[in-house]
Design an enzyme around this catalytic site. Structure first.
Site, PDB file in Angstrom:
ATOM      1  N   GLU A 172       0.867  -1.173   0.000  1.00  0.00           N
ATOM      2  CA  GLU A 172       0.000   0.000   0.000  1.00  0.00           C
ATOM      3  C   GLU A 172       0.904   1.222   0.000  1.00  0.00           C
ATOM      4  OE1 GLU A 172      -2.254   0.809   3.528  1.00  0.00           O
ATOM      5  OE2 GLU A 172      -3.556   2.233   2.492  1.00  0.00           O
TER       6      GLU A 172
ATOM      7  N   ARG B  30       6.137 -12.880   9.372  1.00  0.00           N
ATOM      8  CA  ARG B  30       6.814 -11.645   9.008  1.00  0.00           C
ATOM      9  C   ARG B  30       8.142 -11.556   9.725  1.00  0.00           C
ATOM     10  NH1 ARG B  30       2.913  -6.941  10.117  1.00  0.00           N
ATOM     11  NH2 ARG B  30       4.775  -5.644  10.144  1.00  0.00           N
TER      12      ARG B  30
ATOM     13  N   LYS C  94       4.609   0.321   9.860  1.00  0.00           N
ATOM     14  CA  LYS C  94       4.656   1.565   9.098  1.00  0.00           C
ATOM     15  C   LYS C  94       4.092   2.731   9.917  1.00  0.00           C
ATOM     16  CE  LYS C  94       3.359  -0.078   4.794  1.00  0.00           C
ATOM     17  NZ  LYS C  94       2.823   0.125   3.447  1.00  0.00           N
TER      18      LYS C  94
END
Length: 774
Positions: A45, A270, A280
């Site tokens: 994104e 992850r 983020k």
RNA sequence: UGGCCCGUCGUCUAAUGGCAGGACAACCGGUUUUGGUCCGGUCGGUCGGGGUUCGAAUCCCUGCGGGCCAGCCA
């Protein structure tokens, strides 16, 4: 599609991704012809910069496609207009390219808005979606909690016509934000919260950086992502573990709206790195709060920062490979990243000298011939590269403050009164005096030459230096971990309060002149200090600013710190001995009336209680089992139950019992073959998964393939001898005490007989044969 | 608390039901004009309890521990 079909890499060294559970899936899909060209996607994104965690996803997405001659789309998941920005699109493209990957196509979820809208309409017409006009709060409350089911929206049963009308008017911009949403009509009582009628579209009258004001409605991730994958023909949609719960809606949507071949989602863990954050949102806070100097502040874990700091893309790819791809929640030691850059830079970086915390050294007795320029190698003896640079020597040089001590600790190899030390590429100097100020700080050293040519004397200490007249003043930025805490996200305290105050130390010192004449992109090793390069933003041209990429390993510093603070032994946490509580009674108590009745029947048939409870607790399994039992020629309830409980699950794998080609009758037949001694257990175990997949009669298969039990003892003994003779080294190890190898030999014999031998006899025969060789 | 995912050296990660191996870290030694590199070696692990099996890290049951999910974020 015009692509050449994918193929499994012939050799593991041909791969850029070391084999893992994802490549195993890909191998299997290729082998069974479920796909022929691998298509992946990397779907960021554009609401922030890529970080080291993304590097793992990038290497996997692109690496797998590259290894299998497939392709990867770079797709921006831009379905939320309020957070996204073209600045991030550019940054992301730069970072992916920097890592060394090429995308097949650049796509945007926003490219599909019209298509997605049409798909939503189709879903509505199929009766699988409805417009909900409840408030946001009402929807939230209606969803229930993880322990209580949700309740249906009063709008859930609107007619298709009304839903279509409303949705079209949503799209036309007739309603205010929040007035309606489109929801999938699934199951408000699902144990998976995501399946409780997830919201598919919301009204958001916001300007989108690409589509402008064309859309007042925007799809949500759960809708846009799977369908974007499907329209792009993605075969393997790889994402991180927190999306496992979303896989159900992913499958639900693509199955309804697309034809095979459908994309499938696979989740891996992850990358969590010690002493860093990879959220983020939190990185954004650090940037916006001014706690760092921007997304590319060298302390940041972003790819932009790593690049600015001097990390090479190769080292990051190597790091990602060392970390591997699994489903375990892992937290990786920062040392692994550092080791990866060091390994790379050790081969790449020319060696030069810089003094970061300078004090003067006066050298007495230096002959005139020793002064001036000398050629000095840029490479140590063990790096097979050529090249020298001119290195000036003067009577006054800068040395590192930490390289002199008035009262040295044990094992000291640097300057101290009376100690002779070599200047790197120069003479051996014996220290006569160490000057110290009132606080005890070393301020200078005086010494005299004992070996002017520098090649006669053997001394253990070697020190770096820079001739004062020729020295070029420089700024050094010593970057350290942004957080002292290994897991800064462990508690709820705000991340900005935890920034390591020493994460950036700026010092001023000197470099030798050659360094500023050379290519400004060079990554240097400043000997004994670390790898540095000129900051690409603040340190080029007249500004001589070096950023430390990574320190060298420092065995001495390690010993030093042990001296000053002896490590406290962590007290091993005592494991609470857990007693397995009365499992069976609990299970029995949990049975409903029908279950209790099944249990009674099972036990009456002679099934041991443990197995009986297991089977009775599962109505489908129990029905299936009873049917199998009826079909048994020579009834053996105990063996049938044993196999149903212990072997059936493995044979089934992921196949639900009702979908298996294995019928109760064939299962019964298989167990009968085993019990009556026709076949050995190993054969039965081999056959089970095959029949689950392909069906067939066990007896016929045994007949056809000659899988009957091997009774011939002489033949068996021959096999044992052959295996032992074929593995003399293993036999020797066994005889030397490595008893675990017995299993290895048994396994070999079993393989040689295709499992037809009786394992217990093989085991006995192997041990006997081995004993005979002792 | 319900569902799902996951537990292998300190860390990351291998091992068709058949020798628990590698990398990083640590430790010891050798080479070295970098207390670097390189080389040799050492230490060190299957979360606990049951079961199935000739044989279990692997299959079954169970306990414990960690993670994810109750956004109109992704």
């Amino acid at each position: 599609m015009s692509d050449a079909p994918s193929r499994i890499p012939a050799q593991d060294d041909d791969r850029i991704v070391t084999p893992n559970f994802v490549t195993a899936v890909v191998d299997d899909d290729l082998k069974h012809g479920r796909v022929d060209t691998i298509v992946t996607r990397f779907p960021p994104e554009p609401n922030g910069y890529l970080h080291i965690g993304h590097a793992k996803a990038i290497c996997l997405d692109f690496g797998v496609a590259e290894d299998y001659r497939g392709r990867t789309n770079l797709r921006f998941d831009d379905t939320n207009p309020t957070t996204e920005d073209p600045e991030y699109v550019d940054a992301i493209k730069r970072d992916v390219a920097w890592l060394g990957f090429t995308w097949s196509e650049e796509r945007y979820a926003s490219d599909y808005f019209e298509q997605l809208y049409q798909l939503a309409l189709r879903l509505i017409r199929m009766g699988d979606a409805y417009v909900d006009s409840q408030s946001e709060e009402a929807i939230r409350e209606g969803r229930g909690t993880v322990t209580e089911p949700g309740v249906a929206s009063p709008y859930r049963d609107r007619s298709v016509e009304e839903n279509v009308d409303l949705f079209e008017r949503m799209r036309a911009g007739e309603f205010a934000d929040g007035a309606h949403v489109l929801r999938a009509k699934i199951d408000m009582a699902s144990t998976n919260m995501i399946m409780r009628d997830p919201v598919l579209y919301r009204i958001r009258r916001a300007h989108h950086y690409r589509t402008g004001d064309a859309w007042p409605i925007y799809p949500l991730y759960d809708f846009a992502h799977p369908l974007s994958d499907a329209v792009e023909g993605v075969t393997h949609s790889l994402c991180t573990l927190e999306f496992v719960n979303n896989r159900e809606i992913y499958d639900w949507l693509v199955e309804r709206l697309f034809d095979a071949p459908l994309p499938h989602q696979y989740e891996f863990s992850r990358l969590a790195l010690d002493h860093t954050v990879v959220s983020k949102r939190k990185l954004l806070r650090l940037v916006q709060g001014g706690f760092v100097d921007g997304w590319d502040d060298p302390r940041m874990p972003t790819l932009a920062a790593l690049r600015r700091r001097g990390y090479t893309p190769e080292s990051i790819r190597e790091f990602v490979n060392r970390v591997g791809v699994t489903k375990t929640n892992a937290r990786t030691d920062l040392g692994l990243l550092e080791a990866s850059v060091r390994d790379d830079l050790n081969q790449q970086a020319p060696r030069v000298m810089a003094v970061l915390d300078p004090i003067p050294l006066r050298i007495e007795g230096l002959p005139a011939t020793a002064l001036g320029m000398h050629d000095a190698s840029l490479w140590p003896h063990d790096v097979p590269r050529e090249g020298t640079r001119p290195l000036p020597l003067e009577e006054q040089v800068w040395i590192e403050r930490s390289d002199a001590a008035l009262e040295p600790p044990k094992g000291w190899k640097r300057f101290a009164p009376g100690v002779a030390v070599r200047l790197r590429h120069g003479p051996v100097v014996q220290c006569d005096r160490v000057e110290v100020d009132e606080s005890g700080l070393v301020t200078g050293v005086t010494g005299h030459v004992v070996d002017p040519e520098g090649d006669g004397l053997k001394v253990s200490g070697v020190v770096h230096w820079v001739a004062q007249g020729a020295a070029v003043p420089a700024e050094f930025r010593l970057v350290d971990r942004l957080f002292a805490d290994p897991d800064p996200e462990a508690d709820e305290r705000d991340i900005t309060e935890k920034v390591n105050p020493d994460s950036l130390r700026v010092v001023r010192g000197y470099v030798e002149p050659y360094v500023v004449q050379a290519d400004a992109d060079t990554r240097w090793q400043f000997e004994r200090q670390g790898y540095f390069w000129r900051d690409p933003v603040d340190g080029r041209g007249d500004a001589v600013v070096f950023t430390r990429i990574v320190t060298l390993k420092d065995g001495w510093a390690r010993k030093e710190s042990e001296r000053s603070e002896p490590v406290k032994k962590p007290v091993a946490p005592k494991a609470e001995p857990s007693r397995s509580a009365g499992v069976e009674p609990d299970k029995v108590a949990a049975l409903d009336a029908a279950g209790a009745e099944r249990l009674a029947r099972l036990e009456a048939l002679g099934v041991p209680r443990g197995d009986a409870v297991r089977i009775a607790g599962d109505a489908d399994l129990a029905d299936w089992w009873f049917e199998a039992f009826e079909a048994m020629a020579t009834p053996d309830a105990s063996a049938l139950a044993n196999w149903a409980v212990n072997e059936l699950p493995r044979g089934l794998g992921d196949v639900p019992l009702r979908d298996a080609r294995l019928t109760p009758a064939s299962f019964a037949e298989l167990v009968t073959l085993l019990v009556d001694g026709t076949i050995a257990a190993a054969v039965a175990k081999d056959l089970l998964p095959e029949i689950v997949q392909a069906g067939g009669s066990p007896a016929a298969l045994v007949q056809e393939r000659g899988l009957g039990r091997l009774e011939d003892e002489a033949a068996l003994a021959g096999q044992v001898t052959a295996v032992l003779d074929a593995h003399p080294d293993e036999v020797a190890s066994y005889l030397a005490g490595k008893e675990g190898l017995a299993g290895f030999f048994v396994g070999q014999v079993m393989r040689a007989t295709k499992g037809r031998a009786d394992a217990a006899s093989v085991n006995a025969a192997v041990r006997e044969a081995l004993a005979a060789r002792r």
